[in-house]
Design a protein around this motif. Structure first.
Motif, PDB file in Angstrom:
ATOM      1  N   VAL A  71      12.957  15.312 -37.868  1.00  0.00           N
ATOM      2  CA  VAL A  71      12.068  15.894 -36.864  1.00  0.00           C
ATOM      3  C   VAL A  71      12.079  17.414 -36.944  1.00  0.00           C
ATOM      4  O   VAL A  71      11.086  18.070 -36.647  1.00  0.00           O
ATOM      5  CB  VAL A  71      12.465  15.407 -35.447  1.00  0.00           C
ATOM      6  N   SER A  72      13.208  17.985 -37.380  1.00  0.00           N
ATOM      7  CA  SER A  72      13.342  19.447 -37.534  1.00  0.00           C
ATOM      8  C   SER A  72      13.677  19.766 -38.988  1.00  0.00           C
ATOM      9  O   SER A  72      14.814  20.129 -39.308  1.00  0.00           O
ATOM     10  CB  SER A  72      14.461  19.967 -36.624  1.00  0.00           C
ATOM     11  N   PRO A  73      12.707  19.649 -39.883  1.00  0.00           N
ATOM     12  CA  PRO A  73      12.984  19.790 -41.312  1.00  0.00           C
ATOM     13  C   PRO A  73      13.377  21.194 -41.765  1.00  0.00           C
ATOM     14  O   PRO A  73      13.853  21.365 -42.889  1.00  0.00           O
ATOM     15  CB  PRO A  73      11.675  19.357 -41.974  1.00  0.00           C
ATOM     16  N   ALA A  74      13.244  22.202 -40.910  1.00  0.00           N
ATOM     17  CA  ALA A  74      13.602  23.572 -41.303  1.00  0.00           C
ATOM     18  C   ALA A  74      15.105  23.820 -41.196  1.00  0.00           C
ATOM     19  O   ALA A  74      15.606  24.838 -41.664  1.00  0.00           O
ATOM     20  CB  ALA A  74      12.845  24.577 -40.440  1.00  0.00           C
ATOM     21  N   GLU A  75      15.842  22.907 -40.573  1.00  0.00           N
ATOM     22  CA  GLU A  75      17.290  23.070 -40.396  1.00  0.00           C
ATOM     23  C   GLU A  75      18.010  23.004 -41.745  1.00  0.00           C
ATOM     24  O   GLU A  75      17.555  22.349 -42.676  1.00  0.00           O
ATOM     25  CB  GLU A  75      17.837  21.975 -39.471  1.00  0.00           C
ATOM     26  N   ASP A  76      19.151  23.653 -41.822  1.00  0.00           N
ATOM     27  CA  ASP A  76      20.000  23.626 -43.009  1.00  0.00           C
ATOM     28  C   ASP A  76      20.528  22.207 -43.215  1.00  0.00           C
ATOM     29  O   ASP A  76      20.922  21.548 -42.256  1.00  0.00           O
ATOM     30  CB  ASP A  76      21.165  24.606 -42.826  1.00  0.00           C
ATOM     31  N   CYS A  77      20.575  21.754 -44.463  1.00  0.00           N
ATOM     32  CA  CYS A  77      20.976  20.371 -44.726  1.00  0.00           C
ATOM     33  C   CYS A  77      22.479  20.210 -44.972  1.00  0.00           C
ATOM     34  O   CYS A  77      22.929  19.131 -45.358  1.00  0.00           O
ATOM     35  CB  CYS A  77      20.185  19.789 -45.888  1.00  0.00           C
ATOM     36  N   GLY A  78      23.265  21.243 -44.714  1.00  0.00           N
ATOM     37  CA  GLY A  78      24.710  21.142 -44.905  1.00  0.00           C
ATOM     38  C   GLY A  78      25.323  20.019 -44.095  1.00  0.00           C
ATOM     39  O   GLY A  78      26.224  19.316 -44.567  1.00  0.00           O
TER      40      GLY A  78
END
Length: 150
Positions: A71-78
């Motif tokens: 839903v929030s694809p801009a977040e860091d994927c760490g």
């Protein structure tokens, strides 16, 4: 599409779909004039995603976190990487447990190599001994390890 069509398209049980809705893993579907739920492509995609994650044996709490990232694809994927590393650790721990179980069952099976009457069965004897708190073939390694630790 209706819930039965969504269930057929994804192989997910109707009650499971309703449960995922209640858990807010699936977005609320639109309602038709007659009150029936109307599902769309987003529901199909999300339910397929959840099903795939469940096939990877991920708990719903972790799937909820992954959905939040979708839903929030801009977040860091760490955090996604960490989540998967934790799942790998859970799987490895379960594999180790399953290997230990296999060894125990093989030890138990080795206690009876022929067909006998039940009263002469080594497997049954070992299981009854264990039920009485005695040492048994299937837990010999566990018992030895515990004695060494003490």
């Amino acid at each position: 599409m209706r819930i039965s069509e969504l269930a057929a398209a994804t192989g997910v049980d109707l009650e499971t779909i309703r449960y995922y809705e209640k858990q807010a893993l699936l977005p609320e579907p639109e309602r038709e004039a007659n009150g029936y739920r109307r599902y769309g492509a987003l529901h199909l995609e999300r339910l397929s995603f959840i099903r795939h994650c469940r096939a990877l044996d991920m708990p719903l709490a972790e799937i909820r976190r992954l959905v939040a990232f979708m839903v929030s694809p801009a977040e860091d994927c760490g955090d996604i990487n960490l989540l998967i590393e934790q799942q790998i650790a859970r799987v490895r721990a379960r594999l180790a447990s399953m290997h230990a179980l296999e060894k125990q069952l093989c030890s138990l099976r080795a206690s009876c190599d022929e067909r006998h009457q039940g009263k002469e069965c080594g497997i049954l004897h070992e299981l009854v001994a264990a039920a009485h708190g005695e040492a048994c073939a299937c837990h010999a390694d566990t018992e030895s390890a515990r004695q060494v630790a003490e």
